[in-house]
Design a protein around this motif. Structure first.
Motif, PDB file in Angstrom:
ATOM      1  N   THR A  11       0.830  -1.190   0.000  1.00  0.00           N
ATOM      2  CA  THR A  11       0.000   0.000   0.000  1.00  0.00           C
ATOM      3  C   THR A  11       0.867   1.244   0.000  1.00  0.00           C
ATOM      4  OG1 THR A  11      -0.113   0.116   2.413  1.00  0.00           O
ATOM      5  CG2 THR A  11      -1.798  -1.197   1.310  1.00  0.00           C
ATOM      6  N   THR A  14      -1.990   6.252   0.808  1.00  0.00           N
ATOM      7  CA  THR A  14      -2.984   7.200   0.326  1.00  0.00           C
ATOM      8  C   THR A  14      -4.132   6.432  -0.315  1.00  0.00           C
ATOM      9  OG1 THR A  14      -1.297   8.872  -0.113  1.00  0.00           O
ATOM     10  CG2 THR A  14      -3.427   9.154  -1.192  1.00  0.00           C
ATOM     11  N   GLU A  15      -5.301   6.524   0.290  1.00  0.00           N
ATOM     12  CA  GLU A  15      -6.439   5.785  -0.235  1.00  0.00           C
ATOM     13  C   GLU A  15      -7.019   6.491  -1.452  1.00  0.00           C
ATOM     14  OE1 GLU A  15     -10.086   3.806   1.999  1.00  0.00           O
ATOM     15  OE2 GLU A  15     -10.482   5.928   1.576  1.00  0.00           O
ATOM     16  N   LEU A  16      -7.238   5.736  -2.499  1.00  0.00           N
ATOM     17  CA  LEU A  16      -7.880   6.244  -3.706  1.00  0.00           C
ATOM     18  C   LEU A  16      -9.280   5.659  -3.793  1.00  0.00           C
ATOM     19  CD1 LEU A  16      -4.988   5.725  -6.302  1.00  0.00           C
ATOM     20  CD2 LEU A  16      -5.568   7.845  -5.086  1.00  0.00           C
ATOM     21  N   HIS A  17     -10.162   6.413  -4.409  1.00  0.00           N
ATOM     22  CA  HIS A  17     -11.491   5.894  -4.731  1.00  0.00           C
ATOM     23  C   HIS A  17     -11.547   5.764  -6.239  1.00  0.00           C
ATOM     24  CE1 HIS A  17     -16.165   6.180  -4.192  1.00  0.00           C
ATOM     25  NE2 HIS A  17     -15.750   4.988  -4.599  1.00  0.00           N
ATOM     26  N   LEU A  36      -8.349  -3.406  -4.086  1.00  0.00           N
ATOM     27  CA  LEU A  36      -8.784  -3.638  -2.710  1.00  0.00           C
ATOM     28  C   LEU A  36      -7.613  -4.088  -1.835  1.00  0.00           C
ATOM     29  CD1 LEU A  36     -12.168  -5.487  -3.367  1.00  0.00           C
ATOM     30  CD2 LEU A  36     -11.873  -3.114  -2.623  1.00  0.00           C
ATOM     31  N   GLY A  39      -5.547  -1.400  -0.526  1.00  0.00           N
ATOM     32  CA  GLY A  39      -6.160  -0.495   0.425  1.00  0.00           C
ATOM     33  C   GLY A  39      -7.017   0.596  -0.166  1.00  0.00           C
ATOM     34  N   HIS A  40      -7.464   0.432  -1.405  1.00  0.00           N
ATOM     35  CA  HIS A  40      -8.262   1.460  -2.066  1.00  0.00           C
ATOM     36  C   HIS A  40      -9.747   1.093  -2.052  1.00  0.00           C
ATOM     37  CE1 HIS A  40      -4.474   3.173  -3.158  1.00  0.00           C
ATOM     38  NE2 HIS A  40      -4.143   2.125  -3.906  1.00  0.00           N
ATOM     39  N   ARG A  41     -10.594   2.095  -2.261  1.00  0.00           N
ATOM     40  CA  ARG A  41     -12.031   1.886  -2.375  1.00  0.00           C
ATOM     41  C   ARG A  41     -12.402   1.759  -3.846  1.00  0.00           C
ATOM     42  NH1 ARG A  41     -15.475   6.216  -0.427  1.00  0.00           N
ATOM     43  NH2 ARG A  41     -13.745   7.670  -0.790  1.00  0.00           N
ATOM     44  N   THR A  57     -17.619  -5.268  -0.158  1.00  0.00           N
ATOM     45  CA  THR A  57     -17.144  -3.901   0.062  1.00  0.00           C
ATOM     46  C   THR A  57     -17.125  -3.065  -1.216  1.00  0.00           C
ATOM     47  OG1 THR A  57     -14.868  -4.694  -0.177  1.00  0.00           O
ATOM     48  CG2 THR A  57     -15.740  -4.504   2.060  1.00  0.00           C
ATOM     49  N   ASP A  81     -11.283   9.440  -7.764  1.00  0.00           N
ATOM     50  CA  ASP A  81      -9.908   9.850  -8.065  1.00  0.00           C
ATOM     51  C   ASP A  81      -9.505   9.416  -9.469  1.00  0.00           C
ATOM     52  OD1 ASP A  81      -8.971  11.034  -5.469  1.00  0.00           O
ATOM     53  OD2 ASP A  81      -9.561   9.043  -4.752  1.00  0.00           O
ATOM     54  N   GLU A 224      -1.691   4.853  -8.463  1.00  0.00           N
ATOM     55  CA  GLU A 224      -1.053   5.382  -7.261  1.00  0.00           C
ATOM     56  C   GLU A 224      -0.002   6.431  -7.576  1.00  0.00           C
ATOM     57  OE1 GLU A 224      -1.514   1.532  -4.261  1.00  0.00           O
ATOM     58  OE2 GLU A 224       0.379   1.854  -5.336  1.00  0.00           O
TER      59      GLU A 224
END
Length: 341
Positions: A11, A14-17, A36, A39-41, A57, A81, A224
Protein backbone atom coordinates in the motif's frame (compact mmCIF):
# COMPACT_ATOMS: atom_id res chain seq x y z
CA UNK A 1 14.30 -12.61 -16.52
CA UNK A 2 11.26 -12.14 -14.30
CA UNK A 3 10.85 -9.86 -11.32
CA UNK A 4 10.00 -11.06 -7.80
CA UNK A 5 6.35 -12.00 -7.51
CA UNK A 6 4.09 -9.28 -6.14
CA UNK A 7 1.83 -10.16 -3.25
CA UNK A 8 -0.80 -7.57 -4.11
CA UNK A 9 -0.85 -6.29 -0.52
CA UNK A 10 1.58 -3.37 -0.82
CA UNK A 11 0.00 0.00 0.00
CA UNK A 12 1.03 3.59 -0.57
CA UNK A 13 -0.75 4.98 2.48
CA UNK A 14 -2.98 7.20 0.33
CA UNK A 15 -6.44 5.78 -0.24
CA UNK A 16 -7.88 6.24 -3.71
CA UNK A 17 -11.49 5.89 -4.73
CA UNK A 18 -11.52 4.24 -8.14
CA UNK A 19 -14.37 3.66 -10.57
CA UNK A 20 -14.00 0.52 -12.70
CA UNK A 21 -16.14 0.28 -15.82
CA UNK A 22 -16.75 -3.46 -15.90
CA UNK A 23 -14.97 -5.32 -13.16
CA UNK A 24 -16.81 -8.57 -12.56
CA UNK A 25 -14.99 -10.75 -15.11
CA UNK A 26 -11.37 -11.78 -15.61
CA UNK A 27 -9.18 -8.68 -16.16
CA UNK A 28 -11.61 -6.36 -14.41
CA UNK A 29 -12.00 -8.75 -11.50
CA UNK A 30 -8.24 -8.96 -11.01
CA UNK A 31 -7.95 -5.16 -11.16
CA UNK A 32 -10.69 -4.74 -8.55
CA UNK A 33 -9.06 -7.34 -6.28
CA UNK A 34 -5.64 -5.70 -6.65
CA UNK A 35 -7.06 -2.28 -5.81
CA UNK A 36 -8.78 -3.64 -2.71
CA UNK A 37 -5.64 -5.47 -1.62
CA UNK A 38 -3.71 -2.20 -1.91
CA UNK A 39 -6.16 -0.49 0.42
CA UNK A 40 -8.26 1.46 -2.07
CA UNK A 41 -12.03 1.89 -2.38
CA UNK A 42 -13.71 0.61 -5.53
CA UNK A 43 -16.97 1.28 -7.34
CA UNK A 44 -17.91 -0.74 -10.41
CA UNK A 45 -20.34 0.17 -13.16
CA UNK A 46 -21.81 -2.87 -14.93
CA UNK A 47 -24.95 -3.89 -16.77
CA UNK A 48 -25.58 -6.52 -14.12
CA UNK A 49 -25.70 -9.37 -16.63
CA UNK A 50 -22.69 -11.46 -15.57
CA UNK A 51 -21.82 -13.43 -12.46
CA UNK A 52 -20.59 -11.11 -9.72
CA UNK A 53 -18.29 -12.68 -7.13
CA UNK A 54 -16.65 -9.45 -5.99
CA UNK A 55 -16.37 -8.69 -2.26
CA UNK A 56 -19.31 -6.94 -0.65
CA UNK A 57 -17.14 -3.90 0.06
CA UNK A 58 -17.26 -3.00 -3.65
CA UNK A 59 -19.93 -0.42 -4.52
CA UNK A 60 -22.16 -1.65 -7.36
CA UNK A 61 -23.57 0.85 -9.86
CA UNK A 62 -25.72 -0.16 -12.80
CA UNK A 63 -25.49 1.37 -16.25
CA UNK A 64 -25.14 0.64 -19.95
CA UNK A 65 -22.88 2.74 -22.14
CA UNK A 66 -24.56 1.37 -25.24
CA UNK A 67 -27.42 3.71 -24.31
CA UNK A 68 -25.10 6.73 -24.43
CA UNK A 69 -25.41 9.37 -21.73
CA UNK A 70 -28.86 8.05 -20.82
CA UNK A 71 -27.25 4.82 -19.64
CA UNK A 72 -24.88 6.58 -17.24
CA UNK A 73 -27.24 8.37 -14.88
CA UNK A 74 -25.79 6.35 -11.97
CA UNK A 75 -22.61 8.44 -12.32
CA UNK A 76 -24.38 11.79 -11.93
CA UNK A 77 -23.15 13.99 -9.11
CA UNK A 78 -20.30 11.62 -8.21
CA UNK A 79 -16.52 12.02 -8.24
CA UNK A 80 -13.66 9.52 -8.08
CA UNK A 81 -9.91 9.85 -8.07
CA UNK A 82 -9.63 7.75 -11.22
CA UNK A 83 -11.47 5.54 -13.66
CA UNK A 84 -10.29 2.25 -15.15
CA UNK A 85 -12.15 1.37 -18.35
CA UNK A 86 -12.00 -2.40 -18.79
CA UNK A 87 -15.15 -2.82 -20.88
CA UNK A 88 -14.85 -0.16 -23.60
CA UNK A 89 -14.96 -1.85 -27.00
CA UNK A 90 -16.79 0.65 -29.21
CA UNK A 91 -16.41 4.40 -29.69
CA UNK A 92 -20.03 4.89 -28.65
CA UNK A 93 -19.32 3.30 -25.27
CA UNK A 94 -16.05 5.11 -24.66
CA UNK A 95 -17.24 8.51 -25.90
CA UNK A 96 -20.17 8.34 -23.47
CA UNK A 97 -18.09 7.47 -20.39
CA UNK A 98 -15.09 9.65 -21.23
CA UNK A 99 -17.21 12.76 -21.65
CA UNK A 100 -19.47 12.03 -18.68
CA UNK A 101 -16.46 11.57 -16.38
CA UNK A 102 -14.31 14.42 -17.77
CA UNK A 103 -14.78 16.55 -14.64
CA UNK A 104 -15.43 13.66 -12.25
CA UNK A 105 -12.09 11.80 -12.34
CA UNK A 106 -8.47 12.90 -12.39
CA UNK A 107 -7.11 10.02 -14.46
CA UNK A 108 -8.75 7.77 -17.04
CA UNK A 109 -6.99 4.45 -17.64
CA UNK A 110 -8.14 2.69 -20.80
CA UNK A 111 -7.47 -1.01 -21.27
CA UNK A 112 -6.79 -1.33 -24.99
CA UNK A 113 -5.04 -4.18 -26.84
CA UNK A 114 -1.90 -5.12 -28.74
CA UNK A 115 -4.19 -5.70 -31.72
CA UNK A 116 -4.14 -1.95 -32.48
CA UNK A 117 -0.80 -2.22 -34.30
CA UNK A 118 -0.79 -2.07 -38.10
CA UNK A 119 2.48 -3.92 -38.72
CA UNK A 120 2.03 -7.00 -36.59
CA UNK A 121 4.93 -8.78 -38.28
CA UNK A 122 7.45 -6.37 -36.69
CA UNK A 123 10.00 -7.74 -34.21
CA UNK A 124 9.66 -6.36 -31.62
CA UNK A 125 6.49 -4.29 -31.54
CA UNK A 126 6.89 -1.01 -29.65
CA UNK A 127 4.43 1.63 -28.49
CA UNK A 128 5.41 4.15 -31.17
CA UNK A 129 4.83 1.76 -34.07
CA UNK A 130 2.08 2.59 -36.61
CA UNK A 131 -1.52 1.80 -35.69
CA UNK A 132 -4.35 0.38 -37.79
CA UNK A 133 -6.68 2.87 -39.49
CA UNK A 134 -9.20 4.08 -36.93
CA UNK A 135 -12.76 2.79 -37.19
CA UNK A 136 -15.65 5.17 -37.69
CA UNK A 137 -17.20 6.37 -34.44
CA UNK A 138 -20.61 5.03 -35.43
CA UNK A 139 -19.33 1.47 -35.91
CA UNK A 140 -20.70 -0.82 -33.20
CA UNK A 141 -20.12 -4.36 -34.50
CA UNK A 142 -17.12 -6.00 -32.83
CA UNK A 143 -15.56 -8.75 -34.95
CA UNK A 144 -12.09 -10.15 -35.48
CA UNK A 145 -11.60 -7.60 -38.24
CA UNK A 146 -13.04 -4.55 -36.44
CA UNK A 147 -11.70 -5.21 -32.94
CA UNK A 148 -8.31 -3.52 -33.48
CA UNK A 149 -9.58 -0.49 -35.45
CA UNK A 150 -12.34 0.07 -32.87
CA UNK A 151 -9.81 0.11 -30.05
CA UNK A 152 -7.69 2.62 -32.03
CA UNK A 153 -10.67 4.96 -32.15
CA UNK A 154 -11.42 4.40 -28.47
CA UNK A 155 -7.81 5.27 -27.57
CA UNK A 156 -8.03 8.50 -29.55
CA UNK A 157 -11.25 9.50 -27.82
CA UNK A 158 -9.68 9.01 -24.38
CA UNK A 159 -6.58 10.98 -25.40
CA UNK A 160 -8.72 13.74 -26.93
CA UNK A 161 -10.84 14.15 -23.79
CA UNK A 162 -8.15 13.67 -21.12
CA UNK A 163 -4.80 14.64 -22.65
CA UNK A 164 -2.08 14.10 -20.04
CA UNK A 165 -4.70 12.66 -17.69
CA UNK A 166 -5.04 9.63 -19.99
CA UNK A 167 -3.17 6.33 -19.66
CA UNK A 168 -3.45 3.68 -22.38
CA UNK A 169 -2.56 0.07 -21.58
CA UNK A 170 -2.07 -2.33 -24.50
CA UNK A 171 -1.97 -5.92 -23.23
CA UNK A 172 -1.27 -8.83 -25.52
CA UNK A 173 -3.02 -12.14 -24.81
CA UNK A 174 -3.96 -12.17 -21.12
CA UNK A 175 -3.69 -15.39 -19.11
CA UNK A 176 -4.53 -16.61 -15.65
CA UNK A 177 -7.41 -17.72 -13.42
CA UNK A 178 -10.96 -16.70 -14.44
CA UNK A 179 -10.05 -16.40 -18.14
CA UNK A 180 -13.29 -16.93 -20.11
CA UNK A 181 -11.52 -17.16 -23.48
CA UNK A 182 -9.69 -20.41 -22.72
CA UNK A 183 -6.91 -19.62 -25.19
CA UNK A 184 -3.91 -20.04 -22.90
CA UNK A 185 -5.75 -22.32 -20.49
CA UNK A 186 -6.54 -24.88 -23.19
CA UNK A 187 -2.83 -25.67 -23.60
CA UNK A 188 -2.26 -26.08 -19.87
CA UNK A 189 -5.30 -28.36 -19.64
CA UNK A 190 -4.23 -30.43 -22.65
CA UNK A 191 -0.80 -31.03 -21.15
CA UNK A 192 -2.45 -31.90 -17.83
CA UNK A 193 -4.48 -34.62 -19.61
CA UNK A 194 -1.22 -36.40 -20.45
CA UNK A 195 -0.22 -38.64 -23.36
CA UNK A 196 0.98 -37.65 -26.81
CA UNK A 197 -0.45 -34.32 -27.92
CA UNK A 198 -0.22 -32.05 -30.93
CA UNK A 199 2.40 -29.32 -30.58
CA UNK A 200 2.45 -26.76 -33.43
CA UNK A 201 5.63 -25.99 -35.35
CA UNK A 202 9.02 -27.26 -34.28
CA UNK A 203 9.30 -25.66 -30.84
CA UNK A 204 11.23 -22.59 -31.95
CA UNK A 205 8.27 -20.20 -32.34
CA UNK A 206 7.34 -18.08 -29.34
CA UNK A 207 4.61 -17.67 -26.75
CA UNK A 208 4.25 -14.39 -24.89
CA UNK A 209 1.30 -13.70 -22.61
CA UNK A 210 0.68 -11.33 -19.71
CA UNK A 211 -0.63 -12.71 -16.44
CA UNK A 212 -3.84 -10.86 -15.58
CA UNK A 213 -2.58 -10.28 -12.06
CA UNK A 214 0.58 -8.57 -13.34
CA UNK A 215 -1.61 -6.38 -15.54
CA UNK A 216 -3.75 -5.58 -12.50
CA UNK A 217 -0.82 -4.70 -10.26
CA UNK A 218 0.60 -2.39 -12.94
CA UNK A 219 -2.78 -0.69 -13.20
CA UNK A 220 -2.64 -0.03 -9.45
CA UNK A 221 0.88 1.40 -9.86
CA UNK A 222 -0.30 3.71 -12.63
CA UNK A 223 -3.12 4.99 -10.42
CA UNK A 224 -1.05 5.38 -7.26
CA UNK A 225 1.76 7.18 -9.05
CA UNK A 226 -0.50 9.05 -11.48
CA UNK A 227 1.42 7.80 -14.53
CA UNK A 228 0.44 9.07 -18.01
CA UNK A 229 1.35 7.52 -21.34
CA UNK A 230 0.96 4.42 -23.48
CA UNK A 231 2.30 1.05 -22.40
CA UNK A 232 2.62 -2.40 -23.93
CA UNK A 233 1.84 -5.02 -21.30
CA UNK A 234 3.66 -8.18 -22.27
CA UNK A 235 5.00 -11.05 -20.23
CA UNK A 236 8.09 -13.28 -20.51
CA UNK A 237 8.79 -14.49 -24.05
CA UNK A 238 9.19 -18.28 -24.17
CA UNK A 239 9.87 -20.61 -27.04
CA UNK A 240 7.08 -23.12 -27.58
CA UNK A 241 9.36 -25.85 -26.31
CA UNK A 242 9.97 -23.86 -23.11
CA UNK A 243 6.27 -23.09 -22.79
CA UNK A 244 5.20 -26.72 -23.02
CA UNK A 245 8.02 -27.83 -20.71
CA UNK A 246 6.72 -25.25 -18.22
CA UNK A 247 3.19 -26.63 -18.59
CA UNK A 248 4.43 -30.16 -17.95
CA UNK A 249 6.31 -29.06 -14.84
CA UNK A 250 3.30 -27.09 -13.60
CA UNK A 251 0.87 -29.99 -14.03
CA UNK A 252 3.20 -32.90 -13.27
CA UNK A 253 1.69 -34.67 -16.26
CA UNK A 254 3.27 -37.44 -18.28
CA UNK A 255 2.68 -35.64 -21.57
CA UNK A 256 4.68 -35.86 -24.81
CA UNK A 257 4.53 -33.13 -27.46
CA UNK A 258 4.43 -34.33 -31.07
CA UNK A 259 5.65 -31.45 -33.20
CA UNK A 260 3.62 -30.90 -36.36
CA UNK A 261 5.06 -28.45 -38.87
CA UNK A 262 3.12 -25.54 -40.31
CA UNK A 263 2.81 -27.10 -43.77
CA UNK A 264 1.17 -30.23 -42.36
CA UNK A 265 -1.18 -28.16 -40.22
CA UNK A 266 -2.20 -26.12 -43.24
CA UNK A 267 -2.74 -29.25 -45.31
CA UNK A 268 -4.98 -30.59 -42.53
CA UNK A 269 -6.85 -27.27 -42.37
CA UNK A 270 -5.86 -26.70 -38.75
CA UNK A 271 -5.16 -23.09 -37.86
CA UNK A 272 -5.37 -20.51 -35.10
CA UNK A 273 -9.00 -21.31 -34.29
CA UNK A 274 -7.99 -24.81 -33.21
CA UNK A 275 -4.55 -23.82 -31.92
CA UNK A 276 -5.06 -20.58 -29.96
CA UNK A 277 -1.96 -18.59 -28.94
CA UNK A 278 0.15 -20.15 -31.72
CA UNK A 279 1.49 -17.51 -34.10
CA UNK A 280 4.52 -18.62 -36.13
CA UNK A 281 7.37 -16.15 -35.62
CA UNK A 282 7.58 -15.43 -39.36
CA UNK A 283 3.82 -15.02 -39.85
CA UNK A 284 1.95 -11.77 -40.52
CA UNK A 285 1.05 -11.54 -36.82
CA UNK A 286 4.24 -13.05 -35.42
CA UNK A 287 5.27 -9.77 -33.83
CA UNK A 288 2.36 -10.03 -31.39
CA UNK A 289 4.44 -12.66 -29.63
CA UNK A 290 7.35 -10.20 -29.51
CA UNK A 291 5.89 -7.12 -27.85
CA UNK A 292 8.46 -4.93 -26.14
CA UNK A 293 7.60 -4.28 -22.48
CA UNK A 294 10.60 -2.08 -21.63
CA UNK A 295 8.58 1.10 -21.18
CA UNK A 296 6.14 -0.58 -18.78
CA UNK A 297 8.92 -2.29 -16.82
CA UNK A 298 10.63 1.07 -16.37
CA UNK A 299 7.34 2.41 -15.01
CA UNK A 300 6.93 -0.42 -12.50
CA UNK A 301 5.60 -3.51 -14.32
CA UNK A 302 6.71 -6.68 -12.56
CA UNK A 303 6.25 -10.18 -13.97
CA UNK A 304 5.73 -13.41 -12.11
CA UNK A 305 7.43 -16.62 -13.16
CA UNK A 306 5.65 -18.39 -16.08
CA UNK A 307 5.60 -21.54 -13.95
CA UNK A 308 3.46 -19.73 -11.39
CA UNK A 309 1.02 -18.58 -14.06
CA UNK A 310 0.73 -22.11 -15.47
CA UNK A 311 0.39 -23.81 -12.09
CA UNK A 312 -2.21 -21.39 -10.71
CA UNK A 313 -4.19 -21.28 -13.94
CA UNK A 314 -4.44 -25.07 -13.83
CA UNK A 315 -5.42 -24.91 -10.18
CA UNK A 316 -8.42 -22.84 -11.23
CA UNK A 317 -9.27 -24.57 -14.52
CA UNK A 318 -9.26 -28.08 -13.07
CA UNK A 319 -12.58 -27.37 -11.41
CA UNK A 320 -14.08 -25.07 -14.05
CA UNK A 321 -15.62 -26.12 -17.40
CA UNK A 322 -13.45 -24.91 -20.27
CA UNK A 323 -13.83 -24.31 -23.98
CA UNK A 324 -12.66 -26.94 -26.45
CA UNK A 325 -10.67 -25.75 -29.44
CA UNK A 326 -9.15 -28.90 -30.94
CA UNK A 327 -11.13 -32.03 -30.16
CA UNK A 328 -9.24 -35.18 -29.22
CA UNK A 329 -10.65 -36.89 -32.32
CA UNK A 330 -9.39 -34.15 -34.62
CA UNK A 331 -6.05 -34.11 -32.84
CA UNK A 332 -5.70 -37.84 -33.44
CA UNK A 333 -6.42 -37.39 -37.14
CA UNK A 334 -3.70 -34.76 -37.51
CA UNK A 335 -1.18 -36.81 -35.58
CA UNK A 336 -1.98 -39.82 -37.76
CA UNK A 337 -1.39 -37.72 -40.88
CA UNK A 338 1.94 -36.61 -39.41
CA UNK A 339 3.01 -40.23 -38.87
CA UNK A 340 2.15 -41.14 -42.44
CA UNK A 341 4.66 -38.65 -43.86
Amino acid sequence: MTEPEMTGTETTGTELHVLVLGGTQFVGRHIVEALLAAGHRVSVLTRGRTLDELPETVERLKGDRDEGQAGLTALSGRTWDACVDVSGYTPRQVRASAERLRDSVQRYVFISTGSVYAEQHRHPIREDDPLLPAAAEDLTEVTGETYGPLKVTCERIVEEVYGERATILRPQIVAGPYDPTGRYTSWIDRVAAGGAFLAPGDGTDFVQVIDARDLAHFTVTVLEEDVPGIFNLAGPRLSWREFLDTAREATGADARPVWVDAATLEAQDVGWRELPVWLPADSEQGGLMDMDNGRARAAGLTLRDPLTTARETRGWSAGTPQKTFLTREREAEVLAAQEEQ
